[in-house]
Motif scaffolding. Structure first.
Motif, PDB file in Angstrom:
ATOM      1  N   GLY A   1       0.793  -1.262   0.057  1.00  0.00           N
ATOM      2  CA  GLY A   1       0.112  -0.046   0.019  1.00  0.00           C
ATOM      3  C   GLY A   1       0.914   1.040   0.060  1.00  0.00           C
ATOM      4  N   LEU A   2       0.245   2.153   0.789  1.00  0.00           N
ATOM      5  CA  LEU A   2       1.022   3.498   0.742  1.00  0.00           C
ATOM      6  C   LEU A   2       1.983   3.557   2.035  1.00  0.00           C
ATOM      7  CD1 LEU A   2       1.449   6.449   0.005  1.00  0.00           C
ATOM      8  CD2 LEU A   2      -0.585   7.144   1.374  1.00  0.00           C
ATOM      9  N   ARG A   3       3.200   4.012   1.523  1.00  0.00           N
ATOM     10  CA  ARG A   3       4.152   4.244   2.323  1.00  0.00           C
ATOM     11  C   ARG A   3       4.816   5.961   2.397  1.00  0.00           C
ATOM     12  NH1 ARG A   3       9.588   1.322   1.745  1.00  0.00           N
ATOM     13  NH2 ARG A   3      10.352   3.063   0.636  1.00  0.00           N
ATOM     14  N   ILE A   4       4.684   6.437   3.631  1.00  0.00           N
ATOM     15  CA  ILE A   4       5.260   7.852   3.733  1.00  0.00           C
ATOM     16  C   ILE A   4       6.425   7.908   4.328  1.00  0.00           C
ATOM     17  CG2 ILE A   4       4.493  10.051   4.445  1.00  0.00           C
ATOM     18  CD1 ILE A   4       2.548   9.044   2.432  1.00  0.00           C
TER      19      ILE A   4
ATOM     20  N   ILE B   1      -2.317   9.204  -5.549  1.00  0.00           N
ATOM     21  CA  ILE B   1      -2.317   8.195  -4.292  1.00  0.00           C
ATOM     22  C   ILE B   1      -3.283   7.201  -4.826  1.00  0.00           C
ATOM     23  CG2 ILE B   1      -2.816   7.203  -2.210  1.00  0.00           C
ATOM     24  CD1 ILE B   1      -1.291  10.088  -1.143  1.00  0.00           C
ATOM     25  N   PHE B   2      -4.712   7.629  -5.068  1.00  0.00           N
ATOM     26  CA  PHE B   2      -5.754   7.089  -5.590  1.00  0.00           C
ATOM     27  C   PHE B   2      -5.707   6.022  -6.936  1.00  0.00           C
ATOM     28  CE2 PHE B   2      -8.143   9.231  -2.158  1.00  0.00           C
ATOM     29  CZ  PHE B   2      -8.272   8.092  -1.175  1.00  0.00           C
ATOM     30  N   ALA B   3      -4.907   6.924  -7.684  1.00  0.00           N
ATOM     31  CA  ALA B   3      -4.740   6.454  -9.003  1.00  0.00           C
ATOM     32  C   ALA B   3      -3.793   5.185  -8.971  1.00  0.00           C
ATOM     33  CB  ALA B   3      -4.250   7.483 -10.044  1.00  0.00           C
ATOM     34  N   LYS B   4      -2.590   5.452  -8.217  1.00  0.00           N
ATOM     35  CA  LYS B   4      -1.702   4.216  -8.101  1.00  0.00           C
ATOM     36  C   LYS B   4      -2.262   2.901  -7.540  1.00  0.00           C
ATOM     37  CE  LYS B   4       1.008   6.498 -10.793  1.00  0.00           C
ATOM     38  NZ  LYS B   4       1.089   6.141 -12.100  1.00  0.00           N
ATOM     39  N   LEU B   5      -3.173   3.434  -6.243  1.00  0.00           N
ATOM     40  CA  LEU B   5      -3.510   2.327  -5.401  1.00  0.00           C
ATOM     41  C   LEU B   5      -4.371   1.393  -6.332  1.00  0.00           C
ATOM     42  CD1 LEU B   5      -4.013   3.883  -2.111  1.00  0.00           C
ATOM     43  CD2 LEU B   5      -2.314   2.227  -2.485  1.00  0.00           C
ATOM     44  N   ASN B   6      -5.207   2.041  -7.124  1.00  0.00           N
ATOM     45  CA  ASN B   6      -6.199   1.198  -8.035  1.00  0.00           C
ATOM     46  C   ASN B   6      -5.665   0.753  -9.075  1.00  0.00           C
ATOM     47  OD1 ASN B   6      -8.698   0.854  -9.013  1.00  0.00           O
ATOM     48  ND2 ASN B   6      -8.267   2.030 -10.798  1.00  0.00           N
ATOM     49  N   GLU B   7      -4.366   1.056  -9.588  1.00  0.00           N
ATOM     50  CA  GLU B   7      -3.698   0.370 -10.631  1.00  0.00           C
ATOM     51  C   GLU B   7      -3.167  -1.088 -10.175  1.00  0.00           C
ATOM     52  OE1 GLU B   7      -0.340   2.938 -12.029  1.00  0.00           O
ATOM     53  OE2 GLU B   7      -2.022   4.267 -13.088  1.00  0.00           O
ATOM     54  N   ARG B   8      -2.488  -0.777  -8.858  1.00  0.00           N
ATOM     55  CA  ARG B   8      -2.058  -2.141  -8.209  1.00  0.00           C
ATOM     56  C   ARG B   8      -2.997  -2.964  -7.957  1.00  0.00           C
ATOM     57  NH1 ARG B   8       2.968  -3.391  -6.448  1.00  0.00           N
ATOM     58  NH2 ARG B   8       3.826  -1.615  -7.188  1.00  0.00           N
TER      59      ARG B   8
ATOM     60  N   GLU C   1      -5.809  -3.697  -9.602  1.00  0.00           N
ATOM     61  CA  GLU C   1      -6.211  -4.009 -10.891  1.00  0.00           C
ATOM     62  C   GLU C   1      -5.142  -5.332 -11.277  1.00  0.00           C
ATOM     63  OE1 GLU C   1      -6.505  -1.087 -13.758  1.00  0.00           O
ATOM     64  OE2 GLU C   1      -8.596  -0.494 -12.904  1.00  0.00           O
ATOM     65  N   ARG C   2      -3.637  -5.019 -11.045  1.00  0.00           N
ATOM     66  CA  ARG C   2      -2.690  -5.826 -11.239  1.00  0.00           C
ATOM     67  C   ARG C   2      -2.922  -7.191 -10.504  1.00  0.00           C
ATOM     68  NH1 ARG C   2       0.023  -1.291 -11.514  1.00  0.00           N
ATOM     69  NH2 ARG C   2       1.275  -1.789  -9.337  1.00  0.00           N
ATOM     70  N   SER C   3      -3.394  -6.948  -9.312  1.00  0.00           N
ATOM     71  CA  SER C   3      -3.217  -8.015  -8.078  1.00  0.00           C
ATOM     72  C   SER C   3      -4.509  -8.964  -8.609  1.00  0.00           C
ATOM     73  CB  SER C   3      -3.616  -7.570  -6.611  1.00  0.00           C
ATOM     74  OG  SER C   3      -2.495  -6.754  -6.345  1.00  0.00           O
ATOM     75  N   ALA C   4      -5.621  -8.419  -9.043  1.00  0.00           N
ATOM     76  CA  ALA C   4      -6.604  -8.923  -9.603  1.00  0.00           C
ATOM     77  C   ALA C   4      -6.204  -9.871 -10.881  1.00  0.00           C
ATOM     78  CB  ALA C   4      -7.880  -8.011 -10.003  1.00  0.00           C
ATOM     79  N   ARG C   5      -5.525  -9.226 -11.981  1.00  0.00           N
ATOM     80  CA  ARG C   5      -5.207 -10.197 -13.024  1.00  0.00           C
ATOM     81  C   ARG C   5      -4.202 -11.252 -12.748  1.00  0.00           C
ATOM     82  NH1 ARG C   5      -4.659  -4.794 -15.339  1.00  0.00           N
ATOM     83  NH2 ARG C   5      -2.660  -4.790 -15.219  1.00  0.00           N
ATOM     84  N   ARG C   6      -3.575 -11.130 -11.525  1.00  0.00           N
ATOM     85  CA  ARG C   6      -2.649 -12.141 -11.283  1.00  0.00           C
ATOM     86  C   ARG C   6      -3.390 -13.318 -10.707  1.00  0.00           C
ATOM     87  NH1 ARG C   6       1.227  -8.096  -9.243  1.00  0.00           N
ATOM     88  NH2 ARG C   6       0.256  -8.039  -7.297  1.00  0.00           N
ATOM     89  N   LEU C   7      -4.777 -13.138 -10.178  1.00  0.00           N
ATOM     90  CA  LEU C   7      -5.495 -14.204  -9.603  1.00  0.00           C
ATOM     91  C   LEU C   7      -6.371 -15.025 -10.727  1.00  0.00           C
ATOM     92  CD1 LEU C   7      -6.974 -12.407  -6.658  1.00  0.00           C
ATOM     93  CD2 LEU C   7      -5.078 -14.120  -6.544  1.00  0.00           C
ATOM     94  N   GLN C   8      -6.208 -14.319 -11.805  1.00  0.00           N
ATOM     95  CA  GLN C   8      -6.797 -15.003 -13.017  1.00  0.00           C
ATOM     96  C   GLN C   8      -6.148 -16.426 -13.318  1.00  0.00           C
ATOM     97  OE1 GLN C   8      -6.948 -12.197 -16.049  1.00  0.00           O
ATOM     98  NE2 GLN C   8      -8.595 -10.881 -15.232  1.00  0.00           N
ATOM     99  N   PRO C   9      -6.630 -17.359 -13.939  1.00  0.00           N
ATOM    100  CA  PRO C   9      -6.074 -18.670 -14.142  1.00  0.00           C
ATOM    101  C   PRO C   9      -4.933 -18.225 -15.332  1.00  0.00           C
ATOM    102  CG  PRO C   9      -8.602 -18.840 -14.154  1.00  0.00           C
ATOM    103  CD  PRO C   9      -8.262 -17.491 -14.254  1.00  0.00           C
TER     104      PRO C   9
END
Length: 307
Positions: free
Chosen positions: A99-102, A124-131, A133-141
């Motif tokens: 997530g976010l680190r300051i 911040i929210f744009a980059k969190l959303n991108e991450r 989406e990538r995590s969701a794609r990794r879960l795809q078969p």
């Protein structure tokens, strides 16, 4: 993209590389924001109370969670972040798998940090959303290597057709978008992968050989040679000697993305850096480079078949 030098530095070995999976989509590069002014030796400013909450406004959430993270109300959202104190002079924002680190100077108050978070909330929210989406794609078969399976080729899906035959062979039907592979009856999955990878690499070499001269002529530059790369960290590279390497996996993507990488590497023969002049050079031969660059950034490793 990274400027790589050997030790000791040798100008003849200077090379510029285009990251295979851009930093925005692997580990976000930190974004800095100037910290509030601080006089050395002065006592830290006292923590201020949060702004007053008026009737009808959403409740403000702030404080520390059980896992040591902090929480802050940002608009309608509650955002968690990790706070790291350091000797740095600015407030750094980093998005990673946690997530976010300051990272902030010790003298900057939590209120000032959270005000900075609100100023940077769109990023911040744009980059969190991108991450996410990538995590969701990794879960795809993962792709199943069998008859009827599909894999990306030049931006479109190609269907694999496997024929049992003693004689080896492979043929592509562009109209049907089918790749027919002849394999012995006892062939395993790895043999199929090797045959398909070999075909993709042959196609990549053919296409790159066609596209490189097009953009070299537009730039009026001459490259020494080009070769395929199987790097896991770069899409391409260019040396001062004009030796270009292009990752064969680019063949999975649509032609504009391939042309962008080619234009990018050839532009280094004019500007061996990533200065505004370099990007102006890229734009002069590939005006739509921003869209292609963005599409390439969105194509992470989880979108490609595993060989």
């Amino acid at each position: 993209m990274k400027l790589l030098r050997q030790t000791p530095p040798d100008p003849q070995q200077l090379a510029l590389q285009l990251d295979f999976f851009s930093p925005e989509f692997s580990s976000q590069p930190p974004v800095d924001q100037p910290a509030p002014k601080h006089t050395p030796g002065a006592a830290a400013a006292p923590q201020k109370e949060p702004p007053e909450v008026f009737p009808g406004s959403p409740p403000r959430v702030t404080g520390t969670t059980s896992n040591g993270r902090r929480r802050v109300q940002v608009g309608e959202h509650v955002l968690e972040y990790r706070l790291v104190r350091s000797k740095r002079r600015s407030i750094g924002f980093l998005i990673d798998d946690d997530g976010l680190r300051i990272t902030a100077p010790r003298w900057v108050t939590v209120v000032e940090i959270e005000n900075a978070i609100r100023e940077k909330q769109r990023w911040i929210f744009a980059k969190l959303n991108e991450r996410r989406e990538r995590s969701a794609r990794r879960l795809q078969p993962q792709m199943q290597w069998c008859d009827g399976a599909t894999l990306p080729y030049l931006g479109n899906n190609v269907t694999l057709r496997i024929l049992s035959a003693q004689a080896a062979g492979i043929a592509y039907d562009d109209a049907m978008r089918e790749l027919t592979i002849c394999l012995p009856p006892d062939a395993g999955e790895q043999q199929l992968k090797d045959r398909v990878q070999g075909w993709l690499q042959t196609e990549a070499k053919r296409l790159f050989a066609e596209r490189l001269p097009v953009y070299a002529e537009k730039l009026d530059v001459t490259y020494h040679s080009f070769a395929l790369s199987s790097a896991t960290t770069q899409w391409g590279s260019c040396t001062v000697e004009g030796k270009i390497r292009l990752n064969w996996r680019l063949i999975h993507f649509a032609l504009p993305m391939i042309d962008y990488v080619i234009a990018h590497e050839l532009s280094h023969l004019r500007e061996m850096n990533h200065s505004p002049r370099f990007w102006a050079t890229v734009q002069s031969i590939f005006p739509e480079f921003e869209a292609a660059k963005r599409a390439l950034r969105e194509s992470g490793p989880e979108t490609l078949p595993m060989f």
